[in-house]
Design a protein around this motif. Structure first.
Motif, PDB file in Angstrom:
ATOM      1  N   PRO A  35     -51.043   3.744   4.434  1.00  0.00           N
ATOM      2  CA  PRO A  35     -50.313   4.898   3.917  1.00  0.00           C
ATOM      3  C   PRO A  35     -49.193   4.490   2.970  1.00  0.00           C
ATOM      4  CG  PRO A  35     -50.084   4.741   6.317  1.00  0.00           C
ATOM      5  CD  PRO A  35     -50.868   3.570   5.866  1.00  0.00           C
ATOM      6  N   THR A  36     -49.026   5.274   1.927  1.00  0.00           N
ATOM      7  CA  THR A  36     -47.914   5.082   1.009  1.00  0.00           C
ATOM      8  C   THR A  36     -46.850   6.141   1.257  1.00  0.00           C
ATOM      9  OG1 THR A  36     -49.053   6.415  -0.654  1.00  0.00           O
ATOM     10  CG2 THR A  36     -49.333   4.024  -0.789  1.00  0.00           C
ATOM     11  N   ASN A  37     -47.245   7.224   1.920  1.00  0.00           N
ATOM     12  CA  ASN A  37     -46.311   8.302   2.213  1.00  0.00           C
ATOM     13  C   ASN A  37     -46.818   9.112   3.404  1.00  0.00           C
ATOM     14  OD1 ASN A  37     -43.946   9.781   1.660  1.00  0.00           O
ATOM     15  ND2 ASN A  37     -45.123  11.354   0.609  1.00  0.00           N
ATOM     16  N   ILE A  38     -45.929   9.401   4.336  1.00  0.00           N
ATOM     17  CA  ILE A  38     -46.252  10.246   5.488  1.00  0.00           C
ATOM     18  C   ILE A  38     -45.172  11.319   5.572  1.00  0.00           C
ATOM     19  CG2 ILE A  38     -46.520  10.350   7.997  1.00  0.00           C
ATOM     20  CD1 ILE A  38     -47.401   7.438   7.942  1.00  0.00           C
ATOM     21  N   THR A  39     -45.594  12.573   5.538  1.00  0.00           N
ATOM     22  CA  THR A  39     -44.652  13.684   5.576  1.00  0.00           C
ATOM     23  C   THR A  39     -44.997  14.624   6.719  1.00  0.00           C
ATOM     24  OG1 THR A  39     -44.515  13.565   3.155  1.00  0.00           O
ATOM     25  CG2 THR A  39     -43.582  15.513   4.203  1.00  0.00           C
ATOM     26  N   LEU A  40     -44.018  14.904   7.542  1.00  0.00           N
ATOM     27  CA  LEU A  40     -44.171  15.829   8.656  1.00  0.00           C
ATOM     28  C   LEU A  40     -43.680  17.199   8.185  1.00  0.00           C
ATOM     29  CD1 LEU A  40     -44.979  15.551  11.693  1.00  0.00           C
ATOM     30  CD2 LEU A  40     -42.547  15.357  12.186  1.00  0.00           C
ATOM     31  N   SER A  57     -45.255  24.381   8.566  1.00  0.00           N
ATOM     32  CA  SER A  57     -46.701  24.632   8.464  1.00  0.00           C
ATOM     33  C   SER A  57     -47.498  23.849   9.511  1.00  0.00           C
ATOM     34  CB  SER A  57     -47.198  24.295   7.062  1.00  0.00           C
ATOM     35  OG  SER A  57     -46.893  22.945   6.737  1.00  0.00           O
ATOM     36  N   ARG A  58     -46.811  23.041  10.316  1.00  0.00           N
ATOM     37  CA  ARG A  58     -47.434  22.231  11.370  1.00  0.00           C
ATOM     38  C   ARG A  58     -48.573  21.361  10.816  1.00  0.00           C
ATOM     39  NH1 ARG A  58     -47.244  27.165  14.420  1.00  0.00           N
ATOM     40  NH2 ARG A  58     -49.474  27.141  14.704  1.00  0.00           N
ATOM     41  N   VAL A  59     -48.229  20.578   9.790  1.00  0.00           N
ATOM     42  CA  VAL A  59     -49.193  19.688   9.139  1.00  0.00           C
ATOM     43  C   VAL A  59     -48.555  18.318   8.934  1.00  0.00           C
ATOM     44  CG1 VAL A  59     -50.401  19.251   6.958  1.00  0.00           C
ATOM     45  CG2 VAL A  59     -50.458  21.530   7.974  1.00  0.00           C
ATOM     46  N   LEU A  60     -49.329  17.279   9.195  1.00  0.00           N
ATOM     47  CA  LEU A  60     -48.921  15.919   8.869  1.00  0.00           C
ATOM     48  C   LEU A  60     -49.687  15.532   7.607  1.00  0.00           C
ATOM     49  CD1 LEU A  60     -47.320  13.359   9.834  1.00  0.00           C
ATOM     50  CD2 LEU A  60     -49.486  12.578  10.788  1.00  0.00           C
ATOM     51  N   GLU A  61     -48.951  15.238   6.545  1.00  0.00           N
ATOM     52  CA  GLU A  61     -49.571  14.858   5.287  1.00  0.00           C
ATOM     53  C   GLU A  61     -49.492  13.343   5.151  1.00  0.00           C
ATOM     54  OE1 GLU A  61     -49.285  16.023   0.548  1.00  0.00           O
ATOM     55  OE2 GLU A  61     -47.872  16.890   1.960  1.00  0.00           O
ATOM     56  N   VAL A  62     -50.636  12.720   4.926  1.00  0.00           N
ATOM     57  CA  VAL A  62     -50.700  11.263   4.815  1.00  0.00           C
ATOM     58  C   VAL A  62     -51.370  10.901   3.496  1.00  0.00           C
ATOM     59  CG1 VAL A  62     -51.414   9.118   5.944  1.00  0.00           C
ATOM     60  CG2 VAL A  62     -51.002  11.147   7.333  1.00  0.00           C
ATOM     61  N   GLU A  63     -50.651  10.133   2.676  1.00  0.00           N
ATOM     62  CA  GLU A  63     -51.199   9.648   1.410  1.00  0.00           C
ATOM     63  C   GLU A  63     -51.445   8.152   1.537  1.00  0.00           C
ATOM     64  OE1 GLU A  63     -48.567  10.820  -1.817  1.00  0.00           O
ATOM     65  OE2 GLU A  63     -48.026  12.625  -0.690  1.00  0.00           O
ATOM     66  N   PHE A  64     -52.634   7.724   1.113  1.00  0.00           N
ATOM     67  CA  PHE A  64     -53.018   6.320   1.232  1.00  0.00           C
ATOM     68  C   PHE A  64     -53.013   5.615  -0.127  1.00  0.00           C
ATOM     69  CE2 PHE A  64     -54.500   7.982   5.236  1.00  0.00           C
ATOM     70  CZ  PHE A  64     -54.319   6.931   6.111  1.00  0.00           C
ATOM     71  N   ASN A  65     -52.951   4.286  -0.070  1.00  0.00           N
ATOM     72  CA  ASN A  65     -52.858   3.481  -1.287  1.00  0.00           C
ATOM     73  C   ASN A  65     -54.141   3.450  -2.115  1.00  0.00           C
ATOM     74  OD1 ASN A  65     -54.346   1.842   0.405  1.00  0.00           O
ATOM     75  ND2 ASN A  65     -52.921   0.121   0.365  1.00  0.00           N
ATOM     76  N   ASP A  66     -55.219   4.064  -1.625  1.00  0.00           N
ATOM     77  CA  ASP A  66     -56.449   4.136  -2.421  1.00  0.00           C
ATOM     78  C   ASP A  66     -56.573   5.490  -3.119  1.00  0.00           C
ATOM     79  OD1 ASP A  66     -57.065   5.839  -0.328  1.00  0.00           O
ATOM     80  OD2 ASP A  66     -59.025   4.948   0.081  1.00  0.00           O
TER      81      ASP A  66
END
Length: 143
Positions: A11-16, A20-29
């Motif tokens: 992950p490059t970014n994790i946002t809670l 909206s009760r969502v975990l957003e996860v952005e990966f390096n690919d």
């Protein structure tokens, strides 16, 4: 970082997103996933949910309104969410988050199908869930 293959997505970014009760996860690919708290709770990698082998999974019911009250880092390889229903034992490795993110549509459809087949509900305290929650907890000693 033992046990991690070179070039494995991280992950490059994790946002809670609490509202909206969502975990957003952005990966390096370049992949990015929005995983609902309910989905993460239902697919917790803990022994309490997954069991100790195939066929030992415990159907999670009444988790529609569950929230994540805290997200704790575990080394450089995972996070451990603290859920509002008291569930704290799931450790979500980067690899696992990526896997469930990629397969989110299929896994969610499978979960909804299992709920329907069991006659259970996503709604907390629904009468039809009584048979699934009467045991009072995990039977294998995990909490």
């Amino acid at each position: 970082m033992t046990g991690k293959s070179p070039g494995a997505p991280a992950p490059t970014n994790i946002t809670l997103h609490s509202a909206s009760r969502v975990l957003e996860v952005e990966f390096n690919d370049g992949q990015a996933f929005k995983l609902s708290f309910e989905f993460l709770r239902v697919y917790s990698p803990s022994a309490e949910v997954r069991g100790h082998g195939h066929g030992q999974e415990t159907l999670q019911v009444g988790k529609q309104d569950v929230t994540i009250t805290a997200l704790q880092p575990v080394g450089y390889y995972a996070v451990q969410p603290i859920f509002s229903d008291g569930h704290t034992s799931g450790i979500y490795s980067w690899e696992y988050l990526y896997e469930i993110g990629v397969n989110q549509s299929r896994l969610w459809a499978q979960y909804l199908s299992e709920l329907e087949a069991a006659g259970a509900s996503r709604v907390a305290n629904a009468p039809e869930n009584a048979a699934f929650t009467a045991s009072g907890g995990a039977s294998c000693g995990h909490h």
